[in-house]
Design an enzyme around this catalytic site. Structure first.
Site, PDB file in Angstrom:
ATOM      1  N   ASN A  78     -31.757  27.416  48.305  1.00  0.00           N
ATOM      2  CA  ASN A  78     -32.589  26.265  47.475  1.00  0.00           C
ATOM      3  C   ASN A  78     -31.738  25.833  46.262  1.00  0.00           C
ATOM      4  O   ASN A  78     -31.144  26.587  45.423  1.00  0.00           O
ATOM      5  CB  ASN A  78     -33.803  27.075  46.930  1.00  0.00           C
ATOM      6  CG  ASN A  78     -35.024  27.270  47.787  1.00  0.00           C
ATOM      7  OD1 ASN A  78     -34.760  27.182  48.858  1.00  0.00           O
ATOM      8  ND2 ASN A  78     -35.977  27.993  47.270  1.00  0.00           N
ATOM      9  N   GLU A 105     -34.848  24.266  50.211  1.00  0.00           N
ATOM     10  CA  GLU A 105     -35.265  23.586  49.294  1.00  0.00           C
ATOM     11  C   GLU A 105     -34.448  22.553  48.431  1.00  0.00           C
ATOM     12  O   GLU A 105     -33.382  22.762  48.154  1.00  0.00           O
ATOM     13  CB  GLU A 105     -36.061  24.277  48.182  1.00  0.00           C
ATOM     14  CG  GLU A 105     -37.488  24.946  48.619  1.00  0.00           C
ATOM     15  CD  GLU A 105     -37.988  25.882  47.546  1.00  0.00           C
ATOM     16  OE1 GLU A 105     -37.997  25.345  46.490  1.00  0.00           O
ATOM     17  OE2 GLU A 105     -38.719  26.887  48.046  1.00  0.00           O
ATOM     18  N   ARG A 129     -40.766  23.972  56.698  1.00  0.00           N
ATOM     19  CA  ARG A 129     -40.896  25.399  56.158  1.00  0.00           C
ATOM     20  C   ARG A 129     -41.823  25.608  55.400  1.00  0.00           C
ATOM     21  O   ARG A 129     -42.341  24.872  54.327  1.00  0.00           O
ATOM     22  CB  ARG A 129     -39.555  25.482  55.409  1.00  0.00           C
ATOM     23  CG  ARG A 129     -39.348  26.737  54.606  1.00  0.00           C
ATOM     24  CD  ARG A 129     -38.122  27.002  53.604  1.00  0.00           C
ATOM     25  NE  ARG A 129     -38.305  28.258  53.080  1.00  0.00           N
ATOM     26  CZ  ARG A 129     -38.150  28.286  51.761  1.00  0.00           C
ATOM     27  NH1 ARG A 129     -38.039  27.249  50.991  1.00  0.00           N
ATOM     28  NH2 ARG A 129     -38.053  29.477  51.265  1.00  0.00           N
ATOM     29  N   TYR A 168     -31.237  22.763  43.413  1.00  0.00           N
ATOM     30  CA  TYR A 168     -31.942  21.417  42.641  1.00  0.00           C
ATOM     31  C   TYR A 168     -30.981  20.862  41.578  1.00  0.00           C
ATOM     32  O   TYR A 168     -31.156  19.695  41.475  1.00  0.00           O
ATOM     33  CB  TYR A 168     -33.081  22.196  41.812  1.00  0.00           C
ATOM     34  CG  TYR A 168     -34.149  22.481  42.671  1.00  0.00           C
ATOM     35  CD1 TYR A 168     -34.493  23.710  43.239  1.00  0.00           C
ATOM     36  CD2 TYR A 168     -35.401  21.479  43.128  1.00  0.00           C
ATOM     37  CE1 TYR A 168     -35.332  23.879  44.434  1.00  0.00           C
ATOM     38  CE2 TYR A 168     -36.455  21.808  43.929  1.00  0.00           C
ATOM     39  CZ  TYR A 168     -36.616  22.962  44.407  1.00  0.00           C
ATOM     40  OH  TYR A 168     -37.409  23.226  45.184  1.00  0.00           O
ATOM     41  N   GLU A 179     -36.213  33.144  47.102  1.00  0.00           N
ATOM     42  CA  GLU A 179     -35.599  33.247  45.631  1.00  0.00           C
ATOM     43  C   GLU A 179     -35.540  34.605  45.015  1.00  0.00           C
ATOM     44  O   GLU A 179     -36.441  34.463  44.015  1.00  0.00           O
ATOM     45  CB  GLU A 179     -36.028  31.784  44.894  1.00  0.00           C
ATOM     46  CG  GLU A 179     -35.861  30.627  45.203  1.00  0.00           C
ATOM     47  CD  GLU A 179     -36.177  29.527  44.314  1.00  0.00           C
ATOM     48  OE1 GLU A 179     -36.744  29.763  43.428  1.00  0.00           O
ATOM     49  OE2 GLU A 179     -35.927  28.369  44.542  1.00  0.00           O
ATOM     50  N   HIS A 235     -42.949  34.354  49.498  1.00  0.00           N
ATOM     51  CA  HIS A 235     -42.781  33.309  48.493  1.00  0.00           C
ATOM     52  C   HIS A 235     -43.649  33.646  47.355  1.00  0.00           C
ATOM     53  O   HIS A 235     -44.470  32.902  46.849  1.00  0.00           O
ATOM     54  CB  HIS A 235     -42.992  31.849  49.082  1.00  0.00           C
ATOM     55  CG  HIS A 235     -42.596  30.799  48.201  1.00  0.00           C
ATOM     56  ND1 HIS A 235     -41.398  29.812  48.989  1.00  0.00           N
ATOM     57  CD2 HIS A 235     -42.350  30.456  46.908  1.00  0.00           C
ATOM     58  CE1 HIS A 235     -41.141  28.814  47.937  1.00  0.00           C
ATOM     59  NE2 HIS A 235     -41.779  29.173  46.868  1.00  0.00           N
TER      60      HIS A 235
END
Ligand SMILES: CCCCCCCCCCCCC/C=C/[C@@H](O)[C@@H](N)CO[C@@H]1O[C@H](CO)[C@H](O)[C@H](O)[C@H]1O
Length: 490
Positions: free
Chosen positions: A313, A382, A81, A315, A171, A126
């Site tokens: 995404n 991500e 990606r 985390y 995002e 992005h």
């Protein structure tokens, strides 16, 4: 019953890594590339970056793209990606002028991947908006959806014969909240309590326009999919009190609901509870109308359902509680939620102040989204862990994080949720936005002192390679060597 060792990822599960144009490419003014908002901000306000660095050269992928693909082959990736730099393709932002050199660079990059059987997954945006469009207001301009659709059409036309996975935006929260509502990403507009909501509406409209351009005019011949990637960390309530439950729901709506709800919910439009709260707060603050704009019925219908998949995404997690004596900026998004976050002391800490290793957070976040939005197709686009420069190549913390995250991804599959792929952030160290080069997310270390920007695999690269190859997470596996090779057939 199967043992943990026997749990396998399906053969068609896409394992990959992710990067972004400004963070790796360099070549900031190569050929006829136009200036973008990160070029402008880092050149005119260098001190906003922790180490006063910039992405002018970054990992110099512009000149090293063949080495990047070699690393993908070393890892045995199924997919990669990466994002396109809008101003490298359209130097002025608008589609009247297309850069031959910019298109050639991405053709070379994509062709090199395809040659070795690596599936390109392409993000259109992005965070590196052409400066000329920012000068016109960027995402706050009501013409933004048209500009984005025009750009998307150029990109589908140029690369759609080989690219079958498109992501419109990376995002939205970071674009809108961090860029327009605060000072944590370019263009640091700091229009608190206003910028995020205004940007959110134009962003989801732009997404839908680009989605339907693809669906109607390109997918019939190119046969690909188009989705969006939203930053969805997990935000459970700190306690089971009613106040904390409400605070957590409002917080989730502010973090990702204002971007996800218009596209993925059955009703469309902004999330109900947060919309009502912002309308009420706006009245109390003396505004003549809500700071959160409304969708017309036509817009709501246009955006609702405009996607083929949900890119997540993910985390970390934060515990949310109702604020008791916090003084919020007025107006502000977090003031609208009336919520604050905390993190338990015993969650392992990374090099990034916001990133801790939270238990089961992938399973919790995806289960929540799956229930809320009628079981969409998911990709984890991500997920990753930061270390410090001095931590070097022996990154056992990162290995521990990835193994736990992938166990959680297996739990997602076991729960019957449609998760089709996982992209580790990141293939290599890169420009970590406001943190410059002080935080490292790479499976490969990049030597930013070396003019050649040489890349060296960390221990985690060998472990990820083994997981991809075997489709199994072996917690005992210790790589015997630090010499990386390309396996036969890769
Ligand atoms: C009591 C709480 C203690 C924590 C204090 C930290 C306060 C800061 C709060 C910030 C909240 C951040 C939310 C997290 C966002 C991330 O998920 C998101 N920014 C990730 O974006 C991707 O990150 C990669 C690595 O940072 C990479 O840079 C990539 O480009 C991004 O898409």
């Amino acid at each position: 019953a199967s043992t943990r060792q026997e749990r396998r990822f399906p053969d068609d599960f896409l394992f990959g890594t992710a990067t972004a144009s400004y963070q790796i490419e360099g070549g900031w003014n190569a050929d006829d590339k136009g200036e973008n908002i990160w070029d402008r901000m880092t050149h005119t306000k260098p001190n906003v970056i922790k180490d006063v660095s910039n992405g002018d050269i970054a990992a110099d992928t512009y000149n090293n793209y063949k080495r990047d693909v070699e690393m993908m082959r070393e890892l045995g990736l199924d997919a990669y990606r990466f994002s396109l730099s809008w101003s490298r393709i359209l130097p002025n932002g608008l589609s009247n002028k297309v850069s031959e050199a910019g298109v050639a660079f991405y053709n070379n990059y994509i062709n090199e991947m395809v040659k070795y059987g690596i599936t390109p997954m392409v993000t259109l945006y992005h965070w590196d908006l052409p400066q000329k469009l920012q000068d016109l207001g960027g995402f706050a301009n009501p013409l933004f959806p048209d500009w984005f659709e025009d750009y998307a059409r150029v990109v589908y036309e140029q690369f759609g014969d080989r690219v079958k996975h498109w992501i419109t935006f990376n995002e939205p929260r970071e674009i809108c909240y961090e860029g327009y509502d605060s000072t944590t990403k370019a263009p640091i507009l700091n229009a608190t309590g206003i910028g995020a909501y205004l940007c959110a509406k134009n962003l989801v409209l732009a997404h839908a326009k680009a989605y339907y351009a693809y669906k109607n005019d390109f997918a019939p011949s190119q046969d690909g999919q188009c989705g969006i990637t939203i930053s969805v960390n997990w935000f459970p309530p700190l306690t089971d009190s009613k106040e904390d439950e409400i605070a957590a729901e409002l917080y989730r709506q502010a973090e990702w609901g204002i971007y996800a709800e218009p596209i993925f919910s059955a009703e469309g439009g902004f999330p109900k509870e947060l919309s009502e709260k912002v309308a009420q707060m706006s009245m109390e603050q003396g505004y003549p109308r809500s700071r959160m704009p409304e969708f017309t019925d036509e817009e709501r219908e246009f955006v609702r359902g405009a996607t083929d998949f949900f890119g997540v995404n993910h985390y970390t997690a934060f515990l949310v509680s109702a604020a008791k004596d916090t003084e919020f900026i007025v107006p502000s998004v977090y003031g609208d939620t009336g919520a604050v976050t905390s993190v338990p002391d015993d969650w392992p800490k990374s090099a990034s102040r916001w990133l801790t290793q939270a238990p089961d957070s992938i399973l919790n976040a995806l289960t929540h989204l799956n229930n809320k939005y009628n079981s969409p197709i998911f990709y984890i686009t991500e997920n990753g862990w930061s270390t410090r420069v001095e931590d070097g190549l022996e990154d056992d913390d990162r290995i521990r994080y990835y193994r736990a995250a992938l166990e959680s991804a297996l739990d997602v599959l076991d729960a019957g949720i449609t998760l089709k792929g996982y992209m580790a952030w990141s293939l290599m160290d890169n420009f970590e936005w406001m943190e410059g080069y002080t935080e490292r997310f790479g499976l490969y270390e990049v030597d930013f002192e070396d003019p050649a920007r040489s890349r060296t695999p960390r221990k985690s690269a060998f472990v990820y390679k083994q997981i991809i190859k075997t489709r199994v997470i072996d917690h005992e596996y210790e790589p015997e060597t630090r010499t990386m090779t390309i396996d036969e057939g890769k």
